[in-house]
Design a protein around this motif. Structure first.
Motif, PDB file in Angstrom:
ATOM      1  N   PRO A  23      21.800  39.266  54.763  1.00 17.64           N
ATOM      2  CA  PRO A  23      22.402  40.501  54.963  1.00 17.64           C
ATOM      3  C   PRO A  23      22.041  40.924  56.296  1.00 17.64           C
ATOM      4  N   PRO A  48      27.330  41.894  48.538  1.00 16.68           N
ATOM      5  CA  PRO A  48      26.270  42.164  47.789  1.00 16.68           C
ATOM      6  C   PRO A  48      25.974  40.802  46.846  1.00 16.68           C
ATOM      7  N   ARG A 101      28.478  45.222  38.394  1.00 14.53           N
ATOM      8  CA  ARG A 101      27.247  45.008  38.904  1.00 14.53           C
ATOM      9  C   ARG A 101      26.430  44.426  37.797  1.00 14.53           C
ATOM     10  N   THR A 335      19.390  43.296  44.079  1.00 15.66           N
ATOM     11  CA  THR A 335      19.218  42.702  45.182  1.00 15.66           C
ATOM     12  C   THR A 335      17.870  41.836  45.064  1.00 15.66           C
ATOM     13  N   TRP A 343      17.454  49.405  52.608  1.00 19.14           N
ATOM     14  CA  TRP A 343      17.090  50.048  51.356  1.00 19.14           C
ATOM     15  C   TRP A 343      15.817  51.024  51.808  1.00 19.14           C
ATOM     16  N   ALA A 391      26.796  49.571  47.437  1.00 20.42           N
ATOM     17  CA  ALA A 391      26.538  48.341  47.243  1.00 20.42           C
ATOM     18  C   ALA A 391      25.782  47.708  48.353  1.00 20.42           C
ATOM     19  N   THR A 392      25.729  48.327  49.392  1.00 18.91           N
ATOM     20  CA  THR A 392      25.119  47.470  50.678  1.00 18.91           C
ATOM     21  C   THR A 392      24.457  48.276  51.585  1.00 18.91           C
TER      22      THR A 392
END
Length: 395
Positions: A23, A48, A101, A335, A343, A391-392
């Motif tokens: 990422p 993701p 997910r 993740t 995050w 999602a990211t």
């Protein structure tokens, strides 16, 4: 969101040839570490983990959850999938935030001993979708009695024999598949059992049996940031005791927050203390995972508000706005890179996460009534609308 199955399929065809996605970095760039990553939360353009594999943090190179796709089960065993496929328009888009997910499928005595092997085999085949390197996830919730009943009566010899037969069949169904297993959610109930030694022997044997599979990693449930034992102060040594009684020497590590609502910061702090206790007692270096399915608005159990006056806190009220408090909404998406800057963890918790947290995993189920059954569309829609996370990264 509806393009996700196609993107997963395309990603699966290039797993061997393509470098792992990191990422926020180009394929040729080194993986960012806690020391060189930006301190402020930031979005990432990377796909993701359910669409493309990502590399582990440099501090945790053996992370078995990294370097592979995380599978999404699409079938009748999952309570969310069918309502999602029947929905249309904005409702379908909202439910996709959960349905598309990767989630952990719970298995217990509701699947008979003679059916657990084929049931799990079918689940894994769907989650892997033709790619044997894809990760499938499950929770073993098979001990009887458990929860409140575990504090009142012992496991009978017949129940113990059935447990061993069921676990043996489960192991046969998993085989060589890449799997994450959460062992016995709501672990603190072990400490109130009148036959603690019997249950300990069974759980330890189950942990050893599943951990012996070639590509299975077991994480034993140790409670939550605010729950190590019923009716006591929540000292970390009590959480560690659950793990010692359940075969932590055989497991990859432990799991936190399967049914509570505390946030990743609090759970990482608890996990760090448990790790230190285990290492001091000679169990070596262990790792852990944290449920983030329901921690979009971190709330301690004592402060959570039930959905109605007739409900338990297991059925917490959902957040109806993005500023509402003491409610449940979706947290950080799954993740294997919990220390990535988007995050938003503080530096101390990011350092622990990079080294010792194998992943933020959705093994909680807040979209189900009492986190058990059945699926409640209104709950799912509320949480999809009010989650602070995409999602990211953050919204």
């Amino acid at each position: 969101m509806l393009l996700a199955p196609l993107v997963r399929a395309l990603a699966a065809t290039v797993l061997v040839a393509a470098p792992l996605a990191v990422p926020g970095a180009s394929p040729a760039a080194p993986a960012p570490t806690v020391s060189d990553a930006a301190p402020a939360p930031a979005r990432t353009s990377s796909l993701p983990v359910w669409l493309a594999p990502v590399s582990p943090h440099a501090e945790n190179p053996t992370n078995p959850l990294a370097g592979r796709l995380w599978g999404v089960y699409e079938g009748p065993q999952d309570q969310v999938w069918r309502p999602f496929t029947k929905a249309t328009g904005r409702k379908r888009e909202a439910l996709a935030v959960i349905a598309e997910r990767p989630r952990t499928k719970w298995y217990g005595a509701f699947v008979p001993d003679h059916r657990i092997r084929t049931t799990v085999t079918g689940y894994i085949a769907s989650a892997q979708d033709g790619n044997p390197e894809t990760l499938a996830q499950m929770a073993v919730f098979r001990m009887k009695p458990w929860e409140g009943e575990a504090c009142k009566r012992p496991t009978t010899p017949a129940e113990a024999a059935s447990y061993r037969a069921w676990i043996t069949e489960l192991a046969a169904g998993i085989g060589s598949a890449h799997t994450l297993v959460v062992m016995q959610p709501d672990g603190p109930f072990l400490l109130c059992a009148p036959d603690r030694a019997v249950k300990s022997e069974l759980l330890t044997w189950a942990t050893q049996t599943l951990s012996a599979l070639p590509n299975t990693n077991v994480y034993i449930d140790a409670g939550a940031a605010d729950w190590c034992e019923n009716g006591t102060a929540q000292e970390s040594f009590r959480c560690a005791e659950i793990l010692k009684l359940s075969g932590i020497q055989y497991a990859r590590g432990f799991a936190l927050d399967s049914t509570h609502y505390a946030g990743p910061v609090e759970n990482i702090d608890r996990g760090s203390e448990i790790l230190a206790l285990l290492e001091a007692d000679g169990y070596g270096e262990k790792h852990f995972i944290v449920d983030t399915a329901k921690s979009g608005r971190p709330t301690l159990w004592r402060d959570m508000v039930p959905a109605t006056k007739r409900d338990l806190k297991d059925n917490a009220r959902t957040c109806r706005t993005r500023t509402m408090e003491r409610c449940v909404t979706l947290g950080i998406p799954p993740t294997p890179r919990p220390a990535d800057p988007q995050w938003g963890l503080p530096p101390e918790q990011r350092a622990v996460a990079a080294k010792s947290v194998d992943g933020f995993v959705w093994f909680g189920r807040p979209w189900l009534y009492n986190q058990a059954d059945p699926f409640v569309a209104r709950r799912a829609l509320d949480m999809a609308r009010t989650t602070p996370w995409t999602a990211t990264g953050p919204r």
